[in-house]
Motif scaffolding. Sequence first.
Motif, short mmCIF file in Angstrom:
data_model
loop_
_atom_site.label_atom_id
_atom_site.label_comp_id
_atom_site.label_asym_id
_atom_site.label_seq_id
_atom_site.Cartn_x
_atom_site.Cartn_y
_atom_site.Cartn_z
N ASP A 88 0.81 -1.22 0.00
CA ASP A 88 0.00 0.00 0.00
C ASP A 88 0.85 1.27 0.00
O ASP A 88 0.54 2.24 0.68
CB ASP A 88 -0.96 0.02 1.19
N GLY A 89 1.94 1.24 -0.75
CA GLY A 89 2.78 2.42 -0.89
C GLY A 89 3.73 2.67 0.26
O GLY A 89 4.46 3.65 0.27
N GLU A 90 3.76 1.78 1.25
CA GLU A 90 4.68 1.90 2.38
C GLU A 90 5.66 0.72 2.36
O GLU A 90 5.28 -0.40 2.01
CB GLU A 90 3.92 1.94 3.70
N TYR A 91 6.88 1.01 2.74
CA TYR A 91 7.94 0.01 2.63
C TYR A 91 8.40 -0.48 4.00
O TYR A 91 8.47 0.28 4.96
CB TYR A 91 9.15 0.60 1.89
N THR A 92 8.72 -1.77 4.03
CA THR A 92 9.36 -2.39 5.18
C THR A 92 10.72 -2.88 4.70
O THR A 92 10.81 -3.56 3.68
CB THR A 92 8.54 -3.57 5.72
N ILE A 93 11.77 -2.49 5.43
CA ILE A 93 13.13 -2.85 5.04
C ILE A 93 13.74 -3.70 6.15
O ILE A 93 13.73 -3.32 7.31
CB ILE A 93 13.97 -1.60 4.79
N ASN A 94 14.27 -4.85 5.75
CA ASN A 94 14.98 -5.74 6.66
C ASN A 94 16.43 -5.81 6.21
O ASN A 94 16.68 -6.10 5.03
CB ASN A 94 14.36 -7.14 6.64
N ILE A 95 17.36 -5.55 7.13
CA ILE A 95 18.77 -5.62 6.77
C ILE A 95 19.52 -6.47 7.78
O ILE A 95 19.20 -6.49 8.97
CB ILE A 95 19.42 -4.22 6.67
N ASP A 96 20.52 -7.19 7.28
CA ASP A 96 21.40 -8.03 8.10
C ASP A 96 22.81 -7.47 7.96
O ASP A 96 23.36 -7.45 6.85
CB ASP A 96 21.38 -9.48 7.62
N ILE A 97 23.39 -7.02 9.09
CA ILE A 97 24.71 -6.40 9.04
C ILE A 97 25.63 -6.98 10.10
O ILE A 97 25.20 -7.64 11.04
CB ILE A 97 24.62 -4.87 9.24
N LEU A 98 26.91 -6.70 9.92
CA LEU A 98 27.92 -6.93 10.93
C LEU A 98 28.42 -5.57 11.38
O LEU A 98 28.49 -4.64 10.57
CB LEU A 98 29.08 -7.76 10.38
#
Length: 101
Positions: free
Chosen positions: A47-57
């Motif tokens: 619906d025009g909104e974003y969910t961002i998942n990130i995996d970092i060190l």
Amino acid sequence: MSQDKNLTRLTEDIVLGFEGVSRFSKHGKTTRSGEYTNSSIKIDEEDGEYTINIDILVYYGVNIPQLSYDIQTGLIHSLMEHAGIIVKTVNIRIEGIDKAD
């Protein structure tokens, strides 16, 4: 270049710009078709909104809660400014800790 590829590259650049972030858990790559992917970054749109998942060190000794907060707020503001998108959620998973240089 599709919006997802642009968002992935932009997200990658923004996150790596934060002091304390060592690297993504997996490296990004360009496929034969020229598409850029990074399995450490997952972007979902609803619906025009974003969910961002990130995996970092991160580097040893960094304040993880503060760094996570800085990445979340910085990513939300930067993507709104540069890409004009609404980011609903940024989820960060710390995959490990690297020695500082």
